[in-house]
Scaffold this active site. Sequence first.
Site, PDB file in Angstrom:
ATOM      1  N   HIS A 262       0.820  -1.215   0.000  1.00  0.00           N
ATOM      2  CA  HIS A 262       0.000   0.000   0.000  1.00  0.00           C
ATOM      3  C   HIS A 262       0.860   1.273   0.000  1.00  0.00           C
ATOM      4  O   HIS A 262       0.556   2.241   0.691  1.00  0.00           O
ATOM      5  CB  HIS A 262      -0.941   0.015   1.206  1.00  0.00           C
ATOM      6  CG  HIS A 262      -2.007  -1.051   1.167  1.00  0.00           C
ATOM      7  ND1 HIS A 262      -3.200  -0.887   0.487  1.00  0.00           N
ATOM      8  CD2 HIS A 262      -2.050  -2.291   1.714  1.00  0.00           C
ATOM      9  CE1 HIS A 262      -3.930  -1.983   0.623  1.00  0.00           C
ATOM     10  NE2 HIS A 262      -3.249  -2.851   1.352  1.00  0.00           N
ATOM     11  N   ASP A 333      -0.286  -5.219   5.875  1.00  0.00           N
ATOM     12  CA  ASP A 333      -1.316  -6.048   5.246  1.00  0.00           C
ATOM     13  C   ASP A 333      -1.145  -6.106   3.738  1.00  0.00           C
ATOM     14  O   ASP A 333      -0.528  -5.243   3.122  1.00  0.00           O
ATOM     15  CB  ASP A 333      -2.707  -5.506   5.586  1.00  0.00           C
ATOM     16  CG  ASP A 333      -2.924  -4.105   5.034  1.00  0.00           C
ATOM     17  OD1 ASP A 333      -2.017  -3.265   5.206  1.00  0.00           O
ATOM     18  OD2 ASP A 333      -3.983  -3.843   4.437  1.00  0.00           O
ATOM     19  N   GLU A 334      -1.719  -7.131   3.164  1.00  0.00           N
ATOM     20  CA  GLU A 334      -1.885  -7.284   1.711  1.00  0.00           C
ATOM     21  C   GLU A 334      -0.605  -7.017   0.923  1.00  0.00           C
ATOM     22  O   GLU A 334      -0.582  -6.221  -0.019  1.00  0.00           O
ATOM     23  CB  GLU A 334      -3.016  -6.380   1.217  1.00  0.00           C
ATOM     24  CG  GLU A 334      -4.380  -6.781   1.743  1.00  0.00           C
ATOM     25  CD  GLU A 334      -5.514  -5.990   1.100  1.00  0.00           C
ATOM     26  OE1 GLU A 334      -6.491  -6.626   0.663  1.00  0.00           O
ATOM     27  OE2 GLU A 334      -5.425  -4.741   1.034  1.00  0.00           O
ATOM     28  N   VAL A 335       0.454  -7.698   1.311  1.00  0.00           N
ATOM     29  CA  VAL A 335       1.666  -7.683   0.487  1.00  0.00           C
ATOM     30  C   VAL A 335       1.456  -8.706  -0.631  1.00  0.00           C
ATOM     31  O   VAL A 335       1.301  -9.896  -0.373  1.00  0.00           O
ATOM     32  CB  VAL A 335       2.911  -8.021   1.324  1.00  0.00           C
ATOM     33  CG1 VAL A 335       4.152  -8.032   0.434  1.00  0.00           C
ATOM     34  CG2 VAL A 335       3.072  -7.019   2.464  1.00  0.00           C
ATOM     35  N   ASP A 383      -1.918  -9.970   8.876  1.00  0.00           N
ATOM     36  CA  ASP A 383      -1.302 -10.619   7.718  1.00  0.00           C
ATOM     37  C   ASP A 383       0.147 -11.012   7.955  1.00  0.00           C
ATOM     38  O   ASP A 383       0.624 -12.020   7.412  1.00  0.00           O
ATOM     39  CB  ASP A 383      -1.365  -9.700   6.494  1.00  0.00           C
ATOM     40  CG  ASP A 383      -2.742  -9.141   6.226  1.00  0.00           C
ATOM     41  OD1 ASP A 383      -3.382  -8.666   7.183  1.00  0.00           O
ATOM     42  OD2 ASP A 383      -3.183  -9.141   5.061  1.00  0.00           O
TER      43      ASP A 383
END
Length: 582
Positions: A262, A333-335, A383
């Site tokens: 992000h 998060d969300e790598v 995560d």
Amino acid sequence: MLTFLKFHLLLIFFISLLYPLLSTATSINIWPKPRFLSWPQHKAITLSPDFTIISPQHQYLSASVTRYHNLIHSENYSPHITNSIKLIKGYTLSKLVVTVTDLSLPLHHGVNESYTLSVPTGRFSAHLSAHSVWGAMHGLETFSQMVWGKAPELCLPVGIYIQDSPLFGHRGVLLDTSRNYYGVEDITRTIKAMSANKLNVFHWHITDSHSFPLVLPSEPSLAGKGSYGPDMVYTPEDVSMIVQFGLEHGVRVLPEIDTPGHTGSWGEAYPEIVTCGNMFWWPAGKSWDERLASEPGTGQLNPLNPKTYEVVKNVIQDVSKLFPEPFFHGGGDEVIPGCWKTDPAISSFLSSGGTLSQLLEKYINSTLPYIVSQNRTVVYWEDVLLDALIKVESSVLPKEHIILQTWNNGPVNTKRIVSAGYRVIVSSSEYYYLDCGHGGFLGNDSQYDQQGGGGGSGGGSWCAPFKTWQTIYNYDITDGLVDEEERKLVLGGEVALWSEQADPTVLDSRLWPRASAFAESLWSGNRDERGVKRCGEALDRLNRWRYRMVERGIGAEPIQPLWCLKNPGMCNAAVHGSSEAL
């Protein structure tokens, strides 16, 4: 007949004599509902026109006292439904005396927020006592909600005693100010409403791939090039004002700088440290597993570039100076694998036997100690430990320095986190994501081209359906945790407003009164004294509180027609057979 008429006229005469002793008022409606309240005689008293609040001198408490004194004298709250309460004549309440045990306690997680409040019968003074300044602020809010009427005829219950404290120490609202920008006045209005609902953490998700609006002295180009424009930034002066406003309202301001994912907006200033920046998020012909991001707006920091850590450490240092809050949210998060794989150096690293998880471990090992060196406890999204593809071992995440925030799989992931020995903040998207259910924001989305089925199943967005206040209120964040030690690791929770489809025009209505429902469930719980869910009983109280919030300048959305409030019980669902109403 004549005797009956005389009796009737006599009855009217006596009622007319008694009428001045009666005042119309709603039953006490304090939100969130206190843990203990006793008001056996249901009597009321008027406030003296010279009513004042006496309290110790304290920078933030004194500001709060002034604010509530002005609110009490100016709100002129008139409830929509009324009943008769005996108004005691002969004296008025002249002052509220506030005492605080320890004025030095800072606004940190775990501070004692309890208070007791009493308005004795036959006395000219009410009493509010608290262990900390922050508990006293909660008591002042409760006192303000007890007052009704129009000045100078202001009334409040007498012979009342309240003993109150929260079930959970972390009760927050997350606001994403990267995808769409919110002005300082929008943020302070939100903090003001949070304080009224006894919420105490404003989780400020400041940056993301879409924009970097935070002006940092050591890295001015991040906002200079990564924001939406010079009028859509937060200067150090803005941050200082927001933090100060939070302290005056008993609300911590917790900053989140989401990395290493992000971070596309960082690439506007430093393209060399960002992988897959400004690339299309889901390349044509590629599977979902080959995407570069989970939504439009690509970019992840490159863990193999030494320049990455120079910039990140400058950011951490500046943010730590701007925000006194002891928690620092580092994101995590969300790598997405596909994004890192677009970089030649990373591709070579992977070809030589390296793994994506090793890249994340390198990034955390290079940044976590520096955050801790700033005397901060680090919050990461779950995560970093639970992701299916890119995660680190628990040995990389020392429990004494780490808190994990869960957003997937409801109670299941909460259980996984506490079972591993970590403290947890619960933001389960299935219950607490306030942006869900408003449709998707992607263009050319074929799911909406369905003539027979309505299109956009479940509301269209990935986390649909819309999270109703009842869904939020009824969620138990310690569900399934039978071990008391595991339950203690649940610090509290946060509702989240991500801003793909939100901005200042809808801010209040997206948050309130759903965040109010969340507030009560974490303050005094969602069950009555028998342990039964009290959602049905809460409806009328929440409805009344919603109207009062609107009168206080908060644009909370309606939850029922006004007719329902004026006709209690008439809008309830029918109960058939042995079904038990909530």
